[in-house]
Design a protein around this motif. Structure first.
Motif, mmCIF file in Angstrom:
data_model
loop_
_atom_site.group_PDB
_atom_site.id
_atom_site.type_symbol
_atom_site.label_atom_id
_atom_site.label_comp_id
_atom_site.label_asym_id
_atom_site.label_seq_id
_atom_site.Cartn_x
_atom_site.Cartn_y
_atom_site.Cartn_z
ATOM 1 N N ALA A 40 42.658 23.536 22.036
ATOM 2 C CA ALA A 40 42.445 22.703 20.856
ATOM 3 C C ALA A 40 43.771 22.388 20.165
ATOM 4 O O ALA A 40 44.013 21.252 19.749
ATOM 5 C CB ALA A 40 41.494 23.401 19.890
ATOM 6 N N GLN A 43 45.882 19.919 22.381
ATOM 7 C CA GLN A 43 45.216 18.698 22.822
ATOM 8 C C GLN A 43 46.159 17.504 22.747
ATOM 9 O O GLN A 43 46.796 17.248 21.724
ATOM 10 C CB GLN A 43 43.978 18.430 21.968
ATOM 11 N N ASN A 177 46.214 18.942 15.220
ATOM 12 C CA ASN A 177 45.184 19.606 16.030
ATOM 13 C C ASN A 177 44.719 20.897 15.377
ATOM 14 O O ASN A 177 43.528 21.227 15.395
ATOM 15 C CB ASN A 177 45.730 19.898 17.423
ATOM 16 N N PHE A 181 40.911 21.604 14.213
ATOM 17 C CA PHE A 181 40.191 22.803 14.654
ATOM 18 C C PHE A 181 39.688 23.585 13.444
ATOM 19 O O PHE A 181 38.541 24.061 13.431
ATOM 20 C CB PHE A 181 41.124 23.670 15.498
ATOM 21 N N LYS A 290 38.810 22.696 25.033
ATOM 22 C CA LYS A 290 38.973 22.769 23.588
ATOM 23 C C LYS A 290 37.674 22.991 22.831
ATOM 24 O O LYS A 290 37.690 23.470 21.692
ATOM 25 C CB LYS A 290 39.649 21.493 23.078
ATOM 26 N N ASP A 291 36.542 22.634 23.420
ATOM 27 C CA ASP A 291 35.263 22.780 22.727
ATOM 28 C C ASP A 291 34.557 24.095 23.022
ATOM 29 O O ASP A 291 33.506 24.377 22.440
ATOM 30 C CB ASP A 291 34.334 21.623 23.105
#
Length: 311
Positions: A40, A43, A177, A181, A290-291
């Motif tokens: 994340a 990214q 980022n 997040f 990232k998720d």
């Protein structure tokens, strides 16, 4: 392992070669939840390498040659700490890897650290107080730090700062980022907190003691664990003790984990009214990326809700 304080200096030394910025540092991360946080933060800059993928326990994994090669090629290796990734101890002592910049997240000053619980049978903590680690904790920390979203926020902030030192061209992107997040965590934490309110007095048993940080953050009432923080197979004595605790507390659920056999859970609930549920503290079934971190927390909340709300 090198001290945390050396990280910024070590990464800063990578910043310039002949007056030109280097490519983004090659980052290797031990486990999927921490990898998701790094992904994340990074990214649009670079992809961190996940060392331990698939449904293998971080407590019992063994490194393959390809994983050792990834470690030797890394600029930055991110781990939780020796209490968790026992499978990394020998590799990190290898001179070709020990010379890398290695960060143990459990040592970060902004991480909330809770003491290990012992015995597998616990009492609910008082609001605002940290849980009692038990007689044999001796100050050793529970390594499952990512289970508290506020610890994830601290990890993201640290990684963004550290990576920006070595890659100043992407410092603004790393910071953006990090903030994105953090906003995701704010929304998710509020949703989970609201969902957990009706479950706070429900007692339950977990397979291994991986959930203390989640329980503390969202004020849940676990009664005990079949195994300890290392996920070792429980002895017959321990299983009998936990079974008695399940009955005494009228625990409504016992949770297994997808990467372990459900035999112990089935033995525990046999002849009782308790139901079997599933919790996945490591994201064994999730696609890396990232998720994955937010999905992991959301799945934990859903797993708890789907079993406990029936009690």
């Amino acid at each position: 392992m090198p001290a945390i304080s050396k990280l910024l200096c070590s990464l800063a030394a990578l910043t310039l070669v002949s007056g030109q910025a280097l490519a983004a540092p090659r980052v290797v991360v031990s486990i999927k939840p921490i990898h998701a946080i790094a992904a994340a933060v990074m990214q649009g800059v670079a992809e961190p390498v996940l060392l331990l993928d698939a449904g293998v326990s971080e407590h019992t994994a063994q490194l393959k040659p390809s994983q050792i090669e990834a470690l030797t090629q890394a600029d930055l290796i991110v781990v939780v700490g020796e209490n968790l990734e026992a499978f990394l101890a020998k590799a990190l002592a290898n001179p070709d890897i020990a010379s890398k910049t290695i960060v143990e997240l459990g040592e970060l000053k902004d991480i909330r650290s809770l003491p290990l619980r012992s015995g597998g049978l616990w009492e609910k903590h008082d609001d605002g107080d940290e849980p009692d680690g038990g007689d044999d904790a001796h100050g050793h920390a529970d390594p499952h730090i990512w289970m508290d979203p506020e610890n994830a926020r601290a990890i993201a902030a640290y990684l963004a700062a550290a990576l920006s030192k070595s890659d100043p061209d992407n410092a603004v992107r790393n910071a953006a980022n990090r903030d994105k997040f953090g906003a995701t965590l704010d929304t998710l934490s509020a949703e989970i907190s609201a969902a957990m309110v009706p479950l706070r007095d429900k007692r339950y048993i977990v397979f291994h003691d991986a959930y203390q940080y989640f329980e503390f953050r969202f004020d849940l009432t676990a009664a005990g664990s079949i195994s300890d923080t290392s996920a070792n197979a429980p002895s017959a004595k321990r299983l009998a003790e936990v079974r008695n605790k399940l009955r005494d507390t009228k625990a409504v659920c016992a949770f297994r984990e997808p990467q372990f056999s459900d035999a112990a859970v089935q033995t525990l609930i046999e002849g009782t009214d308790a139901r079997e549920g599933v919790l996945d503290p490591i994201g064994a079934t999730l696609t890396p990326g990232k998720d994955a971190y937010s999905t992991l927390l959301a799945n934990l909340a859903q797993g708890l809700t789907s079993c406990l709300e029936k009690g």
